[in-house]
Design an enzyme around this catalytic site. Structure first.
Site, short mmCIF file in Angstrom:
data_model
loop_
_atom_site.label_atom_id
_atom_site.label_comp_id
_atom_site.label_asym_id
_atom_site.label_seq_id
_atom_site.Cartn_x
_atom_site.Cartn_y
_atom_site.Cartn_z
CD GLN A 48 -29.13 -6.63 -14.61
OE1 GLN A 48 -29.43 -7.09 -13.42
NE2 GLN A 48 -28.45 -7.03 -15.35
CD GLU A 69 -18.27 1.11 -13.58
OE1 GLU A 69 -18.87 1.72 -14.42
OE2 GLU A 69 -18.52 0.29 -12.94
CB CYS A 73 -23.93 -3.30 -14.36
SG CYS A 73 -23.88 -4.98 -15.07
CG HIS A 98 -19.53 -2.29 -15.20
ND1 HIS A 98 -19.83 -2.00 -13.82
CD2 HIS A 98 -19.58 -3.62 -15.34
CE1 HIS A 98 -20.70 -2.96 -13.32
NE2 HIS A 98 -20.45 -4.06 -14.29
N GLY A 137 0.91 -1.14 -0.09
CA GLY A 137 -0.07 -0.13 -0.04
C GLY A 137 0.94 1.42 -0.15
N1 GLN Z 1 -26.07 -9.10 -11.03
C1 GLN Z 1 -26.37 -8.47 -12.27
C2 GLN Z 1 -26.09 -9.69 -13.49
O1 GLN Z 1 -25.05 -10.39 -13.32
C3 GLN Z 1 -25.44 -7.09 -12.45
C4 GLN Z 1 -23.98 -7.38 -12.52
C5 GLN Z 1 -23.26 -6.16 -12.34
O2 GLN Z 1 -23.82 -5.04 -11.88
N2 GLN Z 1 -22.12 -6.17 -12.48
O3 GLN Z 1 -26.59 -9.37 -14.57
#
Ligand code: GLN
Length: 572
Positions: free
Chosen positions: A390, A551, A386, A549, A14
């Site tokens: 959903q 990010e 992600c 993602h 670290g």
């Molecule tokens: N659990 C959800 C999926 O598998 C979302 C995964 C995530 O946010 N990376 O689709």
């Protein structure tokens, strides 16, 4: 010939080896050279995919679908480059490869031994990742003196013999504590690290000294004498406010020039730090600050630093803020707190924007859905990453489309309204419990809808153009071309990285759309079914979700379009 810079760490973990390695790479780029970085992780896990993020930090995802230690993310953020999974080497991968080769008879009857076969495999992997780069930085994970990194240090010494010392240089990153009861900076642990390193036959060419304060002349001289190197090569790297200051600080000590000189080389171009300095200045003294809530499940973490579990999201907000001269104050809110006490949702009023990050499983999900409902109905800027997409779809299905039972089959396999369902290709994987490295991983293409808010963001930030280039590269690489799905040249296509098993159930797409969700981007599978990649609610201002993602594709000076749009919306 490629030159190698080996970075090892002494005293304790670290100390900032990763950011130092990335900073050296950035400096070499500024001097006109092509540089990349490799991370060695001495653990036995094959990759970081099965590691607990709350313990080990975030799992980083590469374009080519690797699940990697977060240091690769640091390299990408500094070098503004896509780094492939082969740039991460773990002990698990090395041993597995050697044993697999032995089983396939590739060693032709030899006795397969720790030495030379393990270091040989390590060297082979390093050379494979070096390509046509001028400089390759190799960060040896762990701390000198760990049993685990002995084979890697052995391999580095052996690489030195193969290519000649003139093509390889060692950098030791060390830490100088200032114990509070004496208030004096101590060099002893560093001396011991130098001695331990010498047991592998390695003598550092540069010593980078991390400490609370800059080193004074006396400590520099002590280290110089002990390590037997010139004091010019003892470099001070004191604590700073943002890691992006490190390349600037190291350049104040002329590290770039000194390193090049060590290899008998000169700068190819005059380094230009103007833009970088401006961004750093925006981080340190932003014209304005916004407050963002990240609503997730933060349980059982103990003292572990949340900043590390969500490092890419934090960094994306920072990069977007730097480009917009805006500071972003991040607050983590435990979604569970919203479950038992609906009134506590009002707390969200104090924020300029809300993010629901990626996640798995049932814990805290209803609280996240309530927070999303609050964002939607109060028109607070929302970014769903992600799982955050959903759950936004579930919230919308329940409260706008009237599907009270709407859910994801990840949590309720028997729901009468499975608006989020497992991807067809994932069914068998889950039945057989084959969890390691089997999600939909890496960069996939999304065709963006004309006139959508999302397309506009990718255009405005220049990312659409950038991705065009990447796509033509992917098309040439047969092992990766599948990521593009069916591609229509006339369409607007972007690439983001993924890590998930579930998706918006295509059967519900029409109903959701009729009620006002816009699916502003999709991936088209080879069988022509569509996977929904983006949602937006145009009437809500900024209410955006992505199955990806983004990010993982944010860099200082090149922010992620969705984060840039989000911070911009928070300002207003
Ligand atoms: N659990 C959800 C999926 O598998 C979302 C995964 C995530 O946010 N990376 O689709």
């Amino acid at each position: 010939m490629t030159k190698y810079i080996i970075v090892a760490g002494g005293v304790m973990s670290g100390v900032g080896k990763g950011v130092t390695t990335a900073s050296i790479g950035k400096i070499l780029q500024e001097h006109g050279y092509r540089a990349t970085a490799i991370k060695i992780d001495p653990y036995l896990n094959y990759d970081a995919g099965t590691l607990r993020p709350t313990e080990h930090g975030e799992v980083w995802v590469t374009d080519d679908g690797g699940e990697i230690d977060q240091d690769l993310g640091t390299y990408e953020r500094f070098l503004n480059a896509d780094i492939p999974k082969k740039n991460n080497i773990t002990t698990g991968q090395i041993y597995k490869t050697v044993i697999d080769k032995e089983r396939q008879g590739e060693y032709l009857g030899q006795t397969v031994q720790f030495i030379p076969h393990i270091p040989d495999e390590i060297k082979k992997r390093i050379k494979e990742a070096s390509n046509s780069y001028d400089f390759v930085l190799v960060e040896v994970g762990g701390t000198i003196g760990d049993y685990e990194n002995i084979p890697f240090l052995f391999a580095m010494k052996s690489l030195e013999r193969d290519i000649g010392k003139q093509n390889l240089s060692y950098v030791l990153v060390t830490y100088l504590p200032i114990p509070s009861h004496i208030e004096e900076m101590k060099t002893k642990p560093t001396q011991q690290a130098i001695r331990l390193l010498s047991e592998s036959g390695i003598f550092p060419d540069f010593i980078i000294c991390r400490a609370k304060k800059p080193l004074d002349v006396v400590r520099k001289q002590k280290i110089e004498t002990y390590a037997n190197i010139i004091s010019d090569h003892v470099i001070s790297e004191p604590d700073i406010e943002t890691v992006y200051q490190i390349p600037l600080d190291l350049e104040k000590e002329k590290l770039g020039e000194k390193l090049l000189k060590e290899f008998g080389m000169k700068s190819k171009k005059q380094p230009y730090w103007g833009d970088w300095k401006k961004l750093v200045d925006n981080i340190l003294n932003p014209a304005k600050t916004v407050k963002v809530a990240i609503v997730g499940k933060y349980i059982d973490i103990g003292d572990y630093n949340l900043a590390d579990s969500y490092i890419s999201i934090n960094q994306s907000l920072l990069h977007a803020g730097a480009s917009l001269n805006t500071g972003v104050e991040i607050n983590w809110l435990d979604s569970k707190s919203f479950e038992n006490n609906k009134k506590s949702l009002n707390e969200l009023k104090n924020y300029d924007g809300i993010i629901v990050p990626g996640g798995f499983g049932a814990s805290g999900v209803e609280g996240k859905i309530s927070a999303i409902n609050f964002a939607r109905t109060s028109k607070i800027p929302y970014l769903g990453l992600c799982y955050g997409l959903q759950l936004a779809v579930i919230e919308f299905a329940r409260n706008v489309c009237g599907l009270k039972d709407a859910h994801t089959t990840e949590i309720n396999p028997k729901t009468s309204a499975p608006v989020i369902d497992v991807q067809p290709a994932q069914k068998e994987i889950l039945e057989k419990s084959m969890f390691g490295g089997t999600m939909r991983l890496g960069a996939y293409a999304a065709v963006l809808k004309e006139k959508s808010q999302i397309l506009k963001l990718y255009e405005e930030t220049g990312r659409l153009k950038e991705d065009e280039k990447r796509i033509s590269e992917l098309q040439k690489d047969r092992s990766q071309a599948f990521r593009l799905g069916i591609i229509d040249k006339n369409k607007k296509i972007v690439l983001e990285r993924h890590r998930h098993r579930y998706e918006v159930n295509p059967k519900y797409a029409d109903l959701l759309e009729k009620n006002g969700i816009v699916f502003s981007g999709h991936y088209e599978r080879l069988d022509r079914t569509k996977l929904m990649e983006y949602i937006e609610l145009p009437k809500n201002g900024y209410f955006i979700g992505t199955q990806s993602h983004p990010e993982f594709k944010s860099r200082l000076g090149n922010p992620s379009p969705l984060f840039w749009g989000f911070v911009n919306a928070c300002r207003k």
